[in-house]
Design a protein around this motif. Structure first.
Motif, PDB file in Angstrom:
ATOM      1  N   PRO A 203       0.845  -1.205   0.000  1.00 32.80           N
ATOM      2  CA  PRO A 203       0.000   0.000   0.000  1.00 32.80           C
ATOM      3  C   PRO A 203       0.880   1.255   0.000  1.00 32.80           C
ATOM      4  CG  PRO A 203      -0.698  -1.564   1.684  1.00 32.80           C
ATOM      5  CD  PRO A 203       0.599  -2.058   1.168  1.00 32.80           C
ATOM      6  N   VAL A 233      -3.143  -0.195  -4.200  1.00 34.31           N
ATOM      7  CA  VAL A 233      -3.978   0.411  -3.145  1.00 34.31           C
ATOM      8  C   VAL A 233      -3.149   1.387  -2.314  1.00 34.31           C
ATOM      9  CG1 VAL A 233      -5.699  -1.415  -2.827  1.00 34.31           C
ATOM     10  CG2 VAL A 233      -3.521  -1.583  -1.628  1.00 34.31           C
ATOM     11  N   MET A 235      -2.651   3.527   1.393  1.00 29.64           N
ATOM     12  CA  MET A 235      -2.886   3.233   2.817  1.00 29.64           C
ATOM     13  C   MET A 235      -4.322   3.601   3.174  1.00 29.64           C
ATOM     14  SD  MET A 235      -0.150   1.920   4.056  1.00 29.64           S
ATOM     15  CE  MET A 235      -0.038   2.088   5.801  1.00 29.64           C
ATOM     16  N   ASP A 237      -6.913   3.490   1.210  1.00 27.11           N
ATOM     17  CA  ASP A 237      -7.838   2.489   0.642  1.00 27.11           C
ATOM     18  C   ASP A 237      -8.047   1.317   1.593  1.00 27.11           C
ATOM     19  OD1 ASP A 237      -8.146   3.888  -1.715  1.00 27.11           O
ATOM     20  OD2 ASP A 237      -6.552   2.793  -2.774  1.00 27.11           O
ATOM     21  N   LEU A 238      -7.047   1.067   2.442  1.00 26.80           N
ATOM     22  CA  LEU A 238      -7.143  -0.094   3.341  1.00 26.80           C
ATOM     23  C   LEU A 238      -8.304   0.043   4.316  1.00 26.80           C
ATOM     24  CD1 LEU A 238      -3.411  -0.905   4.217  1.00 26.80           C
ATOM     25  CD2 LEU A 238      -4.838  -1.874   2.432  1.00 26.80           C
ATOM     26  N   ARG A 239      -8.767   1.286   4.493  1.00 27.96           N
ATOM     27  CA  ARG A 239      -9.898   1.491   5.414  1.00 27.96           C
ATOM     28  C   ARG A 239     -11.227   1.063   4.790  1.00 27.96           C
ATOM     29  NH1 ARG A 239      -7.057   6.328   7.548  1.00 27.96           N
ATOM     30  NH2 ARG A 239      -7.933   7.580   5.885  1.00 27.96           N
ATOM     31  N   LYS A 242     -13.723  -4.486   0.876  1.00 33.36           N
ATOM     32  CA  LYS A 242     -13.448  -4.984  -0.484  1.00 33.36           C
ATOM     33  C   LYS A 242     -14.495  -4.459  -1.469  1.00 33.36           C
ATOM     34  CE  LYS A 242     -11.156  -9.412  -1.047  1.00 33.36           C
ATOM     35  NZ  LYS A 242     -11.384 -10.834  -1.203  1.00 33.36           N
ATOM     36  N   ASP A 353       6.048   3.236  -0.217  1.00 28.63           N
ATOM     37  CA  ASP A 353       5.931   2.822   1.192  1.00 28.63           C
ATOM     38  C   ASP A 353       6.979   3.526   2.043  1.00 28.63           C
ATOM     39  OD1 ASP A 353       8.038   1.443   0.000  1.00 28.63           O
ATOM     40  OD2 ASP A 353       7.708  -0.376   1.154  1.00 28.63           O
TER      41      ASP A 353
END
Ligand code: F6P
Length: 353
Positions: A203, A233, A235, A237-239, A242, A353
């Protein structure tokens, strides 16, 4: 002996070359063998679309892109559901196999197709799978055919973009295929001399991307090439769930979202290029012709030796039979701690990253 063969899922280069490898070896080693070409993937088994193939059918197809049998996506998640036509797909496929008195089914497929192949194998069908996909994300094999040819197409696009990016002092984002895995982006990015590579496995933070662009500006390089996998993605987007992310990507591909952010935060002129399905088209490169021919010949060997329920896999420099149950349902992601990623970082490539 009677062998059915099909190509399933998204196409790629070297499908024909791989089928030719299977057929040539069988015709050479098993006089009297019959090869049944099943059309449009598993659908041909479900709906009974097939034809017998002779040596002539496999002649002159080593370099031909696409698949002479046609292909279709028949998602595994729906394979056990009864369709609107009332058909039990799995039973139809079993009936097809037995009605046609097949001794083996050869499947050229990717991850979804392997799950179906494994299911059929568990129900007593003799199945041998060849690993096809431009994503190179099949667990159990070091390499899939189609991948290197797709890398070549993507690199060609990046090379073309490089010159125009430099002329106009622009940031360019080249979005390559790969929803779940970033092998194509990683390899095309390294081969294309990308400054930034974005993968689904790593991410990114937009600030890191901007910092890299600014670092290049200061060093007198007024253009930047970003190679992003379509499934890259952030960081943030991780929230998202799917489903939420899928909906967002349907509205706007990651490259366009990134372009808007970079434009806003860096003030640079930004453009996006998406080679899309060109990455799956055209002739296989030399590497894929060799790999698919070898896989085809080895798969025919497994059939002759009655080694069924296996994937013909590249393990180091050998082709080995790997049991389908060890492979089905697993994804081969980019190992973020691999030498390849570390070496790319050592070269100065930013992964966000
Ligand atoms: O799995 C191969 C692949 O090319 C992916 O990289 C890509 O996301 C997808 O297929 C595209 O599928 P379709 O051909 O259905 O648009």
């Amino acid at each position: 002996m009677k062998v059915g063969i099909l190509t399933s899922g998204g196409d790629c280069q070297a499908l024909n070359a791989a089928m030719r490898g299977v057929a040539k070896t069988l015709f050479n080693k098993c006089p009297g063998v019959k090869i049944i070409g099943i059309e449009d993937g598993y659908r041909g088994m479900i709906y009974g679309r097939f034809h017998e193939m002779s040596g002539e059918d496999f002649s002159g197809i080593l370099t031909k892109g696409g698949t002479i049998l046609g292909t279709a996506r028949e998602p595994f998640k729906h394979i056990r559901e009864i369709g609107e036509d009332g058909l039990d797909k799995v039973k139809s496929m079993e009936d097809f196999y037995r009605r046609n008195k097949l001794d083996c089914l050869v499947v050229l497929g990717g991850n979804g197709s392997i799950k179906t192949a494994s299911l059929l194998s568990s129900r007593g069908l003799n199945v041998v799978v060849l690993p096809k996909t431009i994503d190179n994300d099949i667990f159990g094999t070091d390499m899939t055919f189609g991948f290197m040819s797709a890398v070549d197409v993507a690199v060609n696009a990046i090379d073309c973009i490089h010159t125009t990016a430099a002329s106009h002092s622009r940031v360019f984002i080249v979005e390559v295929m790969g929803h779940k895995t970033g092998h194509l982006a990683l390899n095309a990015g390294i081969a294309g001399g990308a400054d930034i590579i974005l993968l689904p496995e790593i991410p990114y933070k937009i600030e890191k991307i901007i910092a890299k662009i600014e670092e290049r500006e200061k060093a007198g390089h007024h253009f930047t090439i970003v190679v992003a996998a379509e499934g890259a993605v952030s960081m943030d987007d991780l929230r998202l769930s799917k489903k939420q992310l899928k909906l967002r990507r349907e509205k706007m591909p990651v490259s366009f979202e990134l372009a808007a952010q970079i434009r806003l935060m860096s003030g640079k002129d930004v453009r996006v290029t998406i080679p899309g399905h060109t990455q799956r088209g055209g002739s296989p490169d030399a590497y894929d012709r060799i790999l698919s021919s070898r896989l085809g010949a080895a798969a025919a060997g497994f059939i002759i030796e009655k080694k069924f329920g296996v994937l013909a896999a590249l393990t180091g420099s050998k082709i080995t039979p790997v049991p389908l149950e060890e492979v089905a349902g697993k994804l081969k992601n980019v190992d973020v701690l691999s030498d390849e990623v570390m070496e790319a970082k050592a070269l100065g490539i930013c992964f966000g990253d």
